[in-house]
Design a protein around this motif. Structure first.
Motif, PDB file in Angstrom:
ATOM      1  N   SER A   1       0.895  -1.165   0.129  1.00 22.59           N
ATOM      2  CA  SER A   1      -0.038  -0.018  -0.057  1.00 22.59           C
ATOM      3  C   SER A   1       0.833   1.201   0.049  1.00 22.59           C
ATOM      4  CB  SER A   1      -0.836  -0.070   1.267  1.00 22.59           C
ATOM      5  OG  SER A   1      -0.099   0.305   2.259  1.00 22.59           O
ATOM      6  N   ILE A   2       0.355   2.614  -0.644  1.00 19.58           N
ATOM      7  CA  ILE A   2       1.184   3.636  -0.766  1.00 19.58           C
ATOM      8  C   ILE A   2       1.535   4.058   0.697  1.00 19.58           C
ATOM      9  CG2 ILE A   2       1.121   6.074  -1.170  1.00 19.58           C
ATOM     10  CD1 ILE A   2      -0.385   5.325  -3.746  1.00 19.58           C
ATOM     11  N   PRO A   3       0.552   4.022   1.774  1.00 20.99           N
ATOM     12  CA  PRO A   3       0.855   4.500   2.905  1.00 20.99           C
ATOM     13  C   PRO A   3       2.166   3.698   3.902  1.00 20.99           C
ATOM     14  CG  PRO A   3      -1.548   4.653   2.923  1.00 20.99           C
ATOM     15  CD  PRO A   3      -0.676   3.858   1.704  1.00 20.99           C
ATOM     16  N   GLU A   4       2.016   2.257   3.428  1.00 15.61           N
ATOM     17  CA  GLU A   4       3.293   1.489   4.105  1.00 15.61           C
ATOM     18  C   GLU A   4       4.321   1.592   3.214  1.00 15.61           C
ATOM     19  OE1 GLU A   4       5.297  -0.878   6.357  1.00 15.61           O
ATOM     20  OE2 GLU A   4       3.318  -0.216   6.740  1.00 15.61           O
ATOM     21  N   ALA A   5       4.381   1.860   1.754  1.00 17.76           N
ATOM     22  CA  ALA A   5       5.489   2.329   1.332  1.00 17.76           C
ATOM     23  C   ALA A   5       6.068   3.457   1.610  1.00 17.76           C
ATOM     24  CB  ALA A   5       5.114   2.459  -0.316  1.00 17.76           C
ATOM     25  N   CYS A   6       5.227   4.460   1.935  1.00  8.37           N
ATOM     26  CA  CYS A   6       5.698   5.832   2.458  1.00  8.37           C
ATOM     27  C   CYS A   6       6.409   5.587   3.766  1.00  8.37           C
ATOM     28  CB  CYS A   6       4.784   6.914   2.262  1.00  8.37           C
ATOM     29  SG  CYS A   6       4.191   7.408   0.709  1.00  8.37           S
ATOM     30  N   ARG A   7       5.983   5.063   4.434  1.00  4.48           N
ATOM     31  CA  ARG A   7       6.586   4.535   5.924  1.00  4.48           C
ATOM     32  C   ARG A   7       8.085   3.997   5.654  1.00  4.48           C
ATOM     33  NH1 ARG A   7       1.006   4.068   7.624  1.00  4.48           N
ATOM     34  NH2 ARG A   7       1.229   1.773   7.062  1.00  4.48           N
ATOM     35  N   ARG A   8       8.107   3.120   4.617  1.00  6.24           N
ATOM     36  CA  ARG A   8       9.268   2.496   4.289  1.00  6.24           C
ATOM     37  C   ARG A   8      10.233   3.296   4.032  1.00  6.24           C
ATOM     38  NH1 ARG A   8       9.438  -3.473   1.381  1.00  6.24           N
ATOM     39  NH2 ARG A   8       8.031  -3.731   3.161  1.00  6.24           N
ATOM     40  N   LEU A   9      10.020   4.321   2.970  1.00  7.28           N
ATOM     41  CA  LEU A   9      10.876   5.257   2.384  1.00  7.28           C
ATOM     42  C   LEU A   9      11.191   6.076   3.717  1.00  7.28           C
ATOM     43  CD1 LEU A   9       9.071   6.308  -0.702  1.00  7.28           C
ATOM     44  CD2 LEU A   9      11.214   5.592  -0.612  1.00  7.28           C
ATOM     45  N   GLY A  10      10.433   6.657   4.635  1.00  7.82           N
ATOM     46  CA  GLY A  10      10.640   7.391   5.789  1.00  7.82           C
ATOM     47  C   GLY A  10      11.607   6.768   6.719  1.00  7.82           C
ATOM     48  N   SER A  11      11.744   5.561   6.860  1.00 10.83           N
ATOM     49  CA  SER A  11      12.571   4.820   7.837  1.00 10.83           C
ATOM     50  C   SER A  11      14.163   5.242   7.243  1.00 10.83           C
ATOM     51  CB  SER A  11      12.377   3.373   7.946  1.00 10.83           C
ATOM     52  OG  SER A  11      12.793   2.645   6.612  1.00 10.83           O
ATOM     53  N   ILE A  12      14.399   5.731   6.349  1.00 15.47           N
ATOM     54  CA  ILE A  12      15.941   5.936   5.780  1.00 15.47           C
ATOM     55  C   ILE A  12      16.445   7.295   6.238  1.00 15.47           C
ATOM     56  CG2 ILE A  12      17.534   6.131   3.735  1.00 15.47           C
ATOM     57  CD1 ILE A  12      15.715   3.956   2.292  1.00 15.47           C
ATOM     58  N   PRO A  13      17.587   7.254   6.976  1.00 17.26           N
ATOM     59  CA  PRO A  13      17.881   8.732   7.310  1.00 17.26           C
ATOM     60  C   PRO A  13      18.186   9.610   6.119  1.00 17.26           C
ATOM     61  CG  PRO A  13      19.087   7.216   8.573  1.00 17.26           C
ATOM     62  CD  PRO A  13      18.342   6.203   7.509  1.00 17.26           C
ATOM     63  N   GLY A  14      17.617  10.946   6.442  1.00 14.44           N
ATOM     64  CA  GLY A  14      17.778  11.771   5.444  1.00 14.44           C
ATOM     65  C   GLY A  14      16.594  11.957   4.399  1.00 14.44           C
ATOM     66  N   ILE A  15      15.612  11.074   4.569  1.00 16.84           N
ATOM     67  CA  ILE A  15      14.414  11.050   3.774  1.00 16.84           C
ATOM     68  C   ILE A  15      13.337  11.604   4.522  1.00 16.84           C
ATOM     69  CG2 ILE A  15      12.770   9.529   2.536  1.00 16.84           C
ATOM     70  CD1 ILE A  15      15.867   9.596   1.519  1.00 16.84           C
ATOM     71  N   GLY A  16      12.968  12.789   3.969  1.00 11.92           N
ATOM     72  CA  GLY A  16      11.871  13.391   4.782  1.00 11.92           C
ATOM     73  C   GLY A  16      10.456  13.530   4.063  1.00 11.92           C
ATOM     74  N   VAL A  17       9.524  14.191   4.376  1.00 14.00           N
ATOM     75  CA  VAL A  17       8.333  14.086   3.929  1.00 14.00           C
ATOM     76  C   VAL A  17       8.166  14.798   2.097  1.00 14.00           C
ATOM     77  CG1 VAL A  17       5.912  15.290   3.797  1.00 14.00           C
ATOM     78  CG2 VAL A  17       7.203  14.919   5.918  1.00 14.00           C
ATOM     79  N   TRP A  18       9.005  15.620   2.041  1.00 15.93           N
ATOM     80  CA  TRP A  18       9.383  16.294   0.572  1.00 15.93           C
ATOM     81  C   TRP A  18       9.786  15.107  -0.213  1.00 15.93           C
ATOM     82  CZ3 TRP A  18      13.359  16.637  -2.868  1.00 15.93           C
ATOM     83  CH2 TRP A  18      13.012  17.413  -4.333  1.00 15.93           C
ATOM     84  N   THR A  19      10.930  14.593  -0.079  1.00 16.16           N
ATOM     85  CA  THR A  19      11.505  13.492  -0.670  1.00 16.16           C
ATOM     86  C   THR A  19      10.359  12.164  -0.780  1.00 16.16           C
ATOM     87  OG1 THR A  19      13.418  14.097  -0.045  1.00 16.16           O
ATOM     88  CG2 THR A  19      13.367  12.054  -0.947  1.00 16.16           C
ATOM     89  N   ILE A  20       9.967  11.943   0.151  1.00 11.93           N
ATOM     90  CA  ILE A  20       8.694  10.907   0.031  1.00 11.93           C
ATOM     91  C   ILE A  20       7.677  11.146  -0.951  1.00 11.93           C
ATOM     92  CG2 ILE A  20       7.154   9.518   1.325  1.00 11.93           C
ATOM     93  CD1 ILE A  20       8.917   9.875   3.914  1.00 11.93           C
ATOM     94  N   ASN A  21       7.035  12.165  -0.819  1.00 17.21           N
ATOM     95  CA  ASN A  21       5.987  12.571  -1.532  1.00 17.21           C
ATOM     96  C   ASN A  21       6.486  12.567  -3.211  1.00 17.21           C
ATOM     97  OD1 ASN A  21       3.803  12.540   0.085  1.00 17.21           O
ATOM     98  ND2 ASN A  21       4.517  14.382   1.045  1.00 17.21           N
ATOM     99  N   GLU A  22       7.610  13.375  -3.445  1.00 19.45           N
ATOM    100  CA  GLU A  22       8.128  13.189  -4.753  1.00 19.45           C
ATOM    101  C   GLU A  22       8.291  12.064  -5.498  1.00 19.45           C
ATOM    102  OE1 GLU A  22       9.384  16.298  -6.695  1.00 19.45           O
ATOM    103  OE2 GLU A  22       7.830  17.171  -5.398  1.00 19.45           O
ATOM    104  N   VAL A  23       8.837  10.987  -4.388  1.00 20.67           N
ATOM    105  CA  VAL A  23       8.937   9.795  -5.159  1.00 20.67           C
ATOM    106  C   VAL A  23       7.585   9.147  -5.220  1.00 20.67           C
ATOM    107  CG1 VAL A  23       9.964   7.416  -4.510  1.00 20.67           C
ATOM    108  CG2 VAL A  23      11.212   9.186  -3.870  1.00 20.67           C
ATOM    109  N   ALA A  24       6.539   9.392  -4.300  1.00 18.79           N
ATOM    110  CA  ALA A  24       5.311   8.622  -4.446  1.00 18.79           C
ATOM    111  C   ALA A  24       4.588   9.133  -5.556  1.00 18.79           C
ATOM    112  CB  ALA A  24       4.402   8.890  -3.162  1.00 18.79           C
TER     113      ALA A  24
END
Length: 312
Positions: free
Chosen positions: A215-238
């Motif tokens: 799911s997209i929410p779970e995928a975004c949480r996985r992205l956010g678990s990496i240091p240096g990856i914030g909300v802007w980066t997550i949403n641009e990738v999503a």
């Protein structure tokens, strides 16, 4: 050049919605500095892209004649790309419940109606998209493009292609990136902080690409678990890799002002105000932001312009 499959794999289909392939795929492209993609002058010339799939590397050529789209792919990953060609061009992106009030936003309404075929793409290539987006953190688009070009020249290899196709390079291999020393990034004008973020993300590339299947929410949480990856980066990738038509790039330097100006006539905004103004357009907030960007309704500019020195 990497070996090709003996014969290309081709698929022709009609998406369920009006689709403009070239406009839909353009956000994936980082301009002339991006050696992984080439855009033709017309839909019949189409779009070429090189990528790495779970089945191996591949090159894809997507063309359009009227409402008929054709995907042709070469390389070990050709079958994987062919199966997912409709998803790539936004066949699942249904905007039937999206609308803009013409009485309030005449220009945005006309922009939307003129671009009904623009869909939200979905590459399912999370690591490749993340690599590019990290390069864009806290720098201008020109600087990010220069860094991308330099790193592709240093780390990429040629993509499989037919004789009539343009020469493309594959996105840098994650294992290669994870082991790339800092001086290579420094030569590409990427400071240690972003370089460390890229290398750490590369070490989790397999897990990141698996996120395309959850799911997209779970995928975004996985992205956010990496240091240096914030909300802007997550949403641009999503938006690009996961096909999230509702992602809002909170933290962008310009977007909050563009949205505030376009929707409320306010020359300056905050992230909180941007989210408030976009709320009525959920679950199509990314679509609305793209319409605003295409409308020409840029917020008034104050102060001196920044001069960027071109390095390459």
């Amino acid at each position: 050049m990497l070996p090709m499959t003996a014969n290309p794999i081709t698929r022709t289909f009609r998406p369920p919605h009006v689709t403009d392939v070239m406009a839909t795929l353009r956000p994936m492209w980082r301009g002339r500095s991006d050696g992984t993609m080439r855009f033709g002058r017309t839909p019949t010339e189409g779009v070429w892209r090189a990528t790495t799939t779970p089945d191996g590397v591949a090159t894809q050529h997507i063309t359009q004649v009227a409402d008929v789209i054709t995907s042709t792919a070469w390389g070990p990953g050709a079958g994987w790309l062919t199966d997912r060609a409709p998803v790539l061009v936004g066949a699942d992106d249904d905007d039937g419940d999206f609308s803009i009030d013409r009485t309030k936003h005449e220009l945005l309404y006309r922009t939307w109606r003129a671009k009904l075929g623009v869909r939200t793409p979905c590459t399912q290539a999370v690591w490749e998209t993340l690599f590019r987006v990290i390069l864009e953190q806290k720098v201008t688009g020109l600087e990010a493009g220069q860094s991308l070009s330099a790193l592709q020249k240093a780390l990429s290899v040629s993509a499989p292609r037919p004789s009539h196709g343009p020469p493309l390079v594959l996105p840098p291999n994650a294992q290669v990136v994870a082991g790339t020393p800092h001086h290579v990034f420094m030569a590409a004008n990427v400071e240690r902080k972003r370089a460390d973020t890229i290398r750490q993300a590369a070490s989790y590339a397999h897990r990141l690409d698996e996120a395309a299947a959850i799911s997209i929410p779970e995928a975004c949480r996985r992205l956010g678990s990496i240091p240096g990856i914030g909300v802007w980066t997550i949403n641009e990738v999503a938006v690009i890799a996961l096909g999230d038509g509702d992602a809002v790039s909170v933290g962008d330097y310009h977007l909050k002002n563009w949205v505030s100006w376009a929707l409320a006539g306010e020359p300056r905004g905050t992230d909180e105000r941007m989210v408030e103004l976009l709320e009525p357009y959920r679950p199509h907030r990314a679509r609305m932001m793209r319409i605003i960007g295409s409308s020409g309704l840029g917020a008034p500019k104050y102060g001196p312009r920044i001069t960027i020195q071109k390095r390459w």
